[in-house]
Design an enzyme around this catalytic site. Structure first.
Site, PDB file in Angstrom:
ATOM      1  N   SER A  91       0.822  -1.203   0.000  1.00  0.00           N
ATOM      2  CA  SER A  91       0.000   0.000   0.000  1.00  0.00           C
ATOM      3  C   SER A  91       0.865   1.266   0.000  1.00  0.00           C
ATOM      4  O   SER A  91       1.629   1.490  -0.922  1.00  0.00           O
ATOM      5  CB  SER A  91      -0.967  -0.038   1.183  1.00  0.00           C
ATOM      6  OG  SER A  91      -1.953   0.955   1.077  1.00  0.00           O
ATOM      7  N   ASP A 230      -1.232   1.365  -4.223  1.00  0.00           N
ATOM      8  CA  ASP A 230      -2.206   0.389  -4.709  1.00  0.00           C
ATOM      9  C   ASP A 230      -3.590   0.986  -4.896  1.00  0.00           C
ATOM     10  O   ASP A 230      -4.543   0.265  -5.191  1.00  0.00           O
ATOM     11  CB  ASP A 230      -2.275  -0.812  -3.768  1.00  0.00           C
ATOM     12  CG  ASP A 230      -2.814  -0.461  -2.387  1.00  0.00           C
ATOM     13  OD1 ASP A 230      -2.609   0.689  -1.947  1.00  0.00           O
ATOM     14  OD2 ASP A 230      -3.426  -1.335  -1.744  1.00  0.00           O
TER      15      ASP A 230
END
Length: 434
Positions: A91, A230
């Site tokens: 992430s 992401d």
């Protein structure tokens, strides 16, 4: 092994091909078909290979999306009639990290019982390996266009704005496609996927989005969008170049999604500004633990129409239970097309928040002492996640860090003097416990 956001850590240390193989084997025990996608980090390729090998050894079919935004992976679990999904991503973490986050067919991340079940199998090496003629298959699929279509169907933009999208060298290019499908004029920053994140650090903080804010302010753009690696997180810049705080963005999204009598879900560290802004419309806030998985759980409750975290995770339960950054971008475009975001944001009264942390190697013991002292001294106390004290005109939260040897202090009130006093009160409580 799992945190609330899955498994994350340095590649070659916490996150290895061996770990990915073990998770694939553990997941393969209960799943017949699994969707897999990765962000732009180079390590994601080998982790995908290892994970899918573990799945296939267990007789499970793997559907490989290749480079894909995490919300695309989460949505594709249902689209591909799969039993689970795995996003290989860290992430917003630095390039040296990677990780694995698991998804249910509903679009919700694996909850705690499911995470623990996988962890237990990994610890016990409890696999169900198949013979040579009973292995799972591996196929490729592209869910990006399906995601674009879903976003275009979910959002209407009457007067398409000009939008600058800072993709952050990540996997969020689906946002550009969706906004263009909605008729927006789109310019991009850092649009080339690169897991080293050369354009800016992956987390789209105000500090990291200065180029985006400057470009929006100096151009005729109506809106700026920034994603993490992401694209599960989305942050916004108004047309005047103002970077919107997470609490203000949460308030704007929630006000647009909710009607009188509805509720919205937000974590325990969310500002009173959100409560006050929504109260004007007869909308209330229900608090959750920190973490999008907990917000997703709460938005399934009756009457909860939206959930969000000030960190940039936004969930509309009528669309999906995953934080869908591209959907948030399209929702922002719709808001900006109707009325400038700067005007909307100006209507959200913000309050001073104080934050600090205290180092300790005994977080659990310290928090036990904090809970004992606070529950004896205060009337309105929540121990949902850490210890939160509501003082009426302010609040403070003492919460152990999930990743560091720290206990964090957050305090807020509606004026500066009171905020300082509430923070000092919280600091005294923590110091006494330490």
């Amino acid at each position: 092994m799992f945190g609330t956001s899955g498994i994350r850590g340095p590649v070659g240390e916490t996150v290895t091909a061996e770990l990915a193989l073990s998770v694939g084997r553990a997941l393969g025990v209960e799943a017949e078909r699994v969707v897999v996608g990765r962000d732009a980090r180079e390590s994601g390729r080998l982790l995908t290979d290892a994970l899918t090998a573990g799945l296939r050894e267990s007789g499970t079919d793997a559907v490989d999306l290749g480079l894909a935004a995490t919300p695309t992976v989460a949505r594709a679990v249902g689209w591909e009639d799969a039993d689970a999904g795995v996003a290989i991503t860290a992430s917003h973490n630095p390039p040296a990290d990677n990780g694995l986050k698991l998804w249910q067919p509903s679009g919700q991340a694996f909850d705690e019982p499911r995470r623990e079940r996988i962890s237990e199998r990994v610890r016990e090496d409890a696999a169900d390996l198949r013979a040579w003629d009973d292995l799972g298959g591996r196929e490729s699929a592209d869910a990006r266009e399906r995601h674009v279509e879903a976003l275009a169907d979910a959002v209407a933009v009457d007067d398409p704005p000009t939008v600058v999208v800072d993709v952050g060298n990540g996997a969020g290019g689906v946002t550009v496609d969706a906004l263009q499908r909605l008729g927006c004029h789109v310019e991009t920053l850092n649009a080339q996927p690169d897991g080293a994140f050369p354009g800016r650090p992956s987390e789209p903080t105000a500090e990291h989005c200065t180029s985006l804010a400057s470009l929006v302010a100096e151009s005729d753009a109506d809106l700026g969008i920034a994603h993490d690696g992401d694209a599960d997180r989305t942050r916004a810049v108004a047309g005047d170049g103002t970077y919107l705080s997470g609490d203000v963005t949460l308030a704007l999204f929630a006000r647009a999604a909710a009607s009188e009598g509805d509720r919205v879900a937000a974590p325990v560290d969310t500002s009173l500004a959100v409560d006050d802004h929504l109260a004007e419309a007869g909308v209330s806030v229900t608090r959750t633990k920190v973490g999008d998985v907990y917000v997703a759980e709460r938005v399934t409750d009756e009457g909860v129409v939206f959930g969000g975290e000030p960190s940039g995770a936004w969930i509309w339960p009528d669309a999906t239970l995953c934080p869908d950054g591209p959907l948030a971008a399209c929702k922002l475009a719709a808001l900006a097309s109707d009325r400038p975001l700067a005007e909307r944001a100006a209507e959200v009264e913000t309050y001073p928040i104080r934050r600090d942390s205290v180092g300790t190697d005994e977080k659990r013991a310290v928090m036990e002492r904090v809970a004992e002292r606070v529950t004896a001294a205060y009337e309105d106390v929540s121990t949902l996640d850490g210890v939160r004290v509501d003082l009426g005109d302010g609040w403070f939260l003492l919460r152990a860090s999930g990743t560091q040897p720290l206990v964090r202090i957050t305090a807020e009130a509606r004026d500066e003097t009171r905020a300082d006093a509430v923070f000092a009160e919280a600091r005294d409580v923590l110091d006494a416990a330490v």
